[in-house]
Design an enzyme around this catalytic site. Structure first.
Site, PDB file in Angstrom:
ATOM      1  N   LYS A   1      16.499 111.815  46.874  1.00 42.88           N
ATOM      2  CA  LYS A   1      17.437 110.718  46.740  1.00 42.88           C
ATOM      3  C   LYS A   1      18.569 111.455  46.990  1.00 42.88           C
ATOM      4  CE  LYS A   1      18.591 106.882  44.177  1.00 42.88           C
ATOM      5  NZ  LYS A   1      18.058 105.327  43.939  1.00 42.88           N
TER       6      LYS A   1
ATOM      7  N   SER B   1      19.127 100.780  45.430  1.00 40.37           N
ATOM      8  CA  SER B   1      19.818 101.989  45.737  1.00 40.37           C
ATOM      9  C   SER B   1      18.985 103.126  46.134  1.00 40.37           C
ATOM     10  CB  SER B   1      20.620 102.952  44.936  1.00 40.37           C
ATOM     11  OG  SER B   1      18.997 103.020  43.329  1.00 40.37           O
TER      12      SER B   1
ATOM     13  N   SER C   1      15.235  99.651  41.981  1.00 43.69           N
ATOM     14  CA  SER C   1      15.769 100.230  43.054  1.00 43.69           C
ATOM     15  C   SER C   1      14.385 100.968  43.469  1.00 43.69           C
ATOM     16  CB  SER C   1      16.974 101.380  43.384  1.00 43.69           C
ATOM     17  OG  SER C   1      17.719 100.428  43.197  1.00 43.69           O
TER      18      SER C   1
END
Length: 595
Positions: A232, A304, A321
Site C-alpha cells: 500500500k 483505503s 480499511s
C-alpha cells in the site's frame, strides 16, 4: 487505513460518506444570554452574571474577543462561563496557550504524515498484565509435495504462497519468471481496476535476481523467497514515490525503509508495485481515480486499502480499511492485534488505532506473511514482541467459538461439523456510542499528523471534499479535555469487552460498522474469510458473470491472532470459495471493462 464513517447498519453500497455528529451536536439550552440595556449578560443556571458595560464595549477593543469567545463556547459544549471568566480565559490563551501551541508545532508538526516524533502516550492492547513475551519462534509451515508448474500463467498467478514457494524451492520456476508473470498482470489489469500507483519493475528484477542467485548458492530463505508482492502506498520505500494517494504528495519520495518493507526484503520477497491507497488513507478515491472491485468492476473497492484488496497484497487499517475492501473484493485478509507489526516508515492516521496486515489468497498465506512482518521496532513505541502461538498447531476441537446474530450461519455450520463447539454469543458493554469514541480519537489524531497540511489549505485540493476536509475542520472544535474523556470511555469499553469475552473466538459480520469500530478501539484481530457469492442487484438483461462476494469475520482476543487464523484455515480446508477467480476477462455479453 480507514473506511468512511458509517452509522450502523451500513448501506449495501458503501460509497457515500456518512458523517457522525454525535460528539458535536449542541442542544438548545436555557443558558442563552438575554439582551439587556446594559449589554449582553450571561446566565449560568438561573443566576444572571455581571454584564459587560456599554463603556467597556465602546472603549475596550479587546472585549470583542470576549463576545466572540462567548459565542463560540457553545460549539465546545461549554457555554457556562460568565464574562469575567471569559476575559480571563482570553488573556490566558494569548499569554500561555498560543505561544505553547506555536512552539510545539515548530518542534514536531512541520512535517506531515506522522512518520516522525511519535506520541509519548502509548496504547496497550494486550489483556494480560505483563504480555506473553518470549523469544520469537517462526511458525512451522505445512509442507506440500507434488506441486507442478502449470502450463498457463493465469494458473500460476492464482497459486498460493506455499505452492509458489515450493515451485521456486524445487527450481520449477525462477523468481524472475514469476516477476514477469505478475508485472504483466499488473500492467494489464491495473489500469482497469485502478489499483496500481507505481510499478517498481527495476527494483523487482533486481530483487528477483538476488533471490535466484541465492538459490543457486544453495540458500533458501523460506516460503516468501522470490515471491512477488505489493505494498500500500503509505509504506515508504527509498527511491520510489510514496504518494499517500494524494495529489498534494503525488511526487513525494521518502528516504526511509519502512519496517515492514525491510522485513519482507529479508525473506527474499520481491516488491513489484506500490498499490493504491485512498487519498491520505481514506476510502478508495485517490489522485488517479477510484479503485474497482475485480468481481464487479461496476462498483468500487471501498476502504483505503483498495489497491491491496483488489490485488491481494499488504495493506493497513485504522477503521475498516482491511475488513471492508477484503470483504468487497472477496479475498482473505487479517487485521492483526494492534501493535503486532511495527509501523515505522508508514503514514499515520492514529497512533493508537493504525495496524498493518496482509491481503492474500488464503488464511495460510496470511499466516506466512504475518510471521514475516510481525515484530517490534524502536521507531514505533506501540509495537511489541508478542509470542503469538503457531496457528498451524492449534487443536480447533478444543475451542469454544461464539457466533453473533450477524454471523454467516453457513460458515458456523461448517466449523461445527469439524468438531468445534459453537455457541450463541453476545458482547456486553454499556458504552452508548462506540462510533463517537472512534470518531473523536481518529479525527484529532489525524489532524495532529496533518496540522500543517490543513493550515496551508491543502485540504481545498483534496480529492473528495466530503471526506477528510470536513472531518478535520470539525476536529478543530474538539477540546483536549473531551479527547481525554473519549479515551477514558474507550478504557471502560475495553474493560467491559474483556470481561464479556467468554469464548476463544467469535464469528460475526466482517463489515458490521459497530464491530469495526469496537474491534479497532479494543485492538482485537479479525480474519476476513470469503464464504460464497450472490448475484448482483439489477443485473443487465443480457446476463453477467459479475458477483457480490459474501464473507464472514472471525474475531479473537488481542494477541490471539493464531486462533482466528487457525479457524480460518480450518474453514478453507473444506471449502473452496477463496480459490474462485474474478471474471474480469469474461464478465458478460452486455458488460465491458470501461468505466
Amino acid at each position: 487505513m480507514r473506511e468512511p464513517r458509517r452509522t450502523p447498519p451500513p448501506p449495501r453500497h458503501l460509497q457515500l460518506l456518512l458523517i457522525s455528529l454525535l460528539a458535536f451536536t449542541v442542544p438548545e439550552t436555557a443558558a442563552t444570554p438575554p439582551r439587556t440595556s446594559a449589554g449582553i449578560a450571561s446566565v449560568t443556571g438561573m443566576e444572571t452574571k455581571e454584564a459587560v458595560s456599554p463603556k467597556d464595549v465602546l472603549t475596550k477593543e479587546p472585549i470583542s474577543g470576549v463576545i466572540a469567545l462567548k459565542g463560540s463556547m457553545k460549539y465546545f459544549d461549554a457555554d457556562f462561563f460568565n464574562d469575567s471568566k471569559l476575559r480571563e480565559m482570553e488573556d490566558g490563551a494569548k499569554e500561555f496557550n498560543i505561544p505553547a501551541f506555536r512552539n510545539n508545532r515548530k518542534l514536531v508538526a512541520l512535517e506531515n504524515g506522522g512518520l516522525h516524533n511519535p506520541s509519548a502516550l502509548v496504547f496497550k492492547s494486550s489483556w494480560s498484565d505483563e504480555g506473553k513475551i518470549s523469544e520469537k519462534k517462526s511458525f512451522e509451515y505445512p509442507h506440500i509435495s507434488s506441486v507442478h508448474r502449470p502450463s498457463k500463467d493465469e494458473d500460476i498467478a492464482f497459486m498460493s504462497i506455499i505452492e509458489l514457494g515450493e515451485l521456486i524451492r524445487t527450481k520449477q520456476v525462477t523468481s524472475r519468471e514469476l516477476t514477469d508473470v505478475f508485472l504483466r498482470r499488473l500492467r494489464r489489469y491495473g489500469p482497469v481496476i485502478e489499483s496500481v500507483i507505481t510499478v517498481t519493475d527495476d527494483l523487482a528484477y533486481k530483487q528477483a535476481k538476488e533471490a535466484d542467485d541465492l538459490l543457486e548458492q544453495g540458500k533458501y530463505l523460506g516460503p516468501l523467497h522470490g515471491i512477488p508482492y505489493g505494498l500500500k502506498d503509505i509504506i515508504a520505500v527509498p527511491e520510489y514515490k510514496t504518494t499517500w494517494g494524494s495529489r498534494t504528495f503525488e511526487n513525494q519520495v521518502l528516504d526511509i525503509e519502512a519496517f515492514v518493507y525491510k522485513r519482507l526484503k529479508s525473506t527474499g520477497a520481491v516488491l513489484v508495485a506500490k498499490l493504491v491507497t485512498g487519498s491520505l488513507a481514506y476510502d478508495d478515491i485517490w489522485f488517479g481515480g477510484r479503485t474497482r472491485n475485480p468481481w464487479n468492476i461496476k462498483e468500487f473497492s471501498t476502504g483505503s486499502s483498495a489497491g491491496p484488496a483488489a490485488s491481494t497484497s499488504a495493506g493497513s487499517e485504522t477503521a475498516g480499511s482491511i475488513t471492508y475492501p477484503a470483504a468487497r473484493c472477496g479475498v482473505t485478509a487479517l487485521r492483526p492485534t494492534f501493535g503486532t507489526v511495527a509501523r515505522t516508515g508508514v503514514m499515520s492516521i492514529s497512533e493508537s488505532l493504525d495496524k498493518l496486515g496482509p491481503f492474500c489468497r488464503s488464511a495460510i498465506d496470511c499466516a506466512v506473511v504475518l510471521d514475516a512482518i510481525r515484530g517490534k521496532d524502536a521507531g514505533d513505541p506501540s509495537s511489541h514482541e508478542v509470542a503469538i502461538e503457531d496457528p498451524f498447531h492449534v487443536d480447533i476441537t478444543q475451542l469454544t467459538v461464539g457466533y453473533l446474530d450477524s454471523a454467516e450461519m453457513k460458515a458456523v455450520n461448517v466449523l461445527a461439523a469439524m468438531g468445534i463447539k459453537l455457541v450463541p454469543f453476545k458482547l456486553n458493554y454499556t458504552v452508548q456510542s462506540v462510533q463517537s469514541i472512534l470518531n473523536i480519537t481518529m479525527d484529532v489524531d489525524m489532524l495532529a499528523h496533518f496540522d500543517n497540511w490543513q493550515r496551508e489549505q491543502h485540504d481545498e485540493d483534496y480529492e473528495a471534499q466530503d471526506q477528510w476536509p470536513v472531518e478535520l475542520r470539525r476536529a478543530r472544535l474538539i477540546p483536549a479535555v473531551d479527547y481525554m474523556q473519549a479515551q477514558r470511555a474507550r478504557g471502560k469499553l475495553i474493560k467491559e469487552v474483556r470481561e464479556s469475552f467468554t469464548v476463544d473466538a467469535f464469528i460475526g459480520n466482517a463489515t458490521d460498522w459497530e464491530l469495526v469500530c469496537l474491534g479497532n478501539l479494543v485492538g482485537m484481530p479479525v480474519a476476513v474469510v470469503p464464504t460464497g457469492f450472490e448475484s448482483i442487484e439489477n443485473p443487465p438483461k443480457g446476463g453477467t458473470r459479475r458477483r457480490t462476494t459474501v464473507t464472514t469475520g472471525i474475531y479473537a482476543p488481542p494477541d490471539h491472532d493464531h486462533i482466528a487464523l487457525a479457524l480460518a484455515m480450518a474453514y478453507q480446508s473444506v471449502t473452496d470459495h477463496h480459490k474462485k477467480r474474478p471474471p474480469i476477462d469474461d464478465i458478460g455479453p452486455d458488460d465491458d471493462l470501461q468505466q
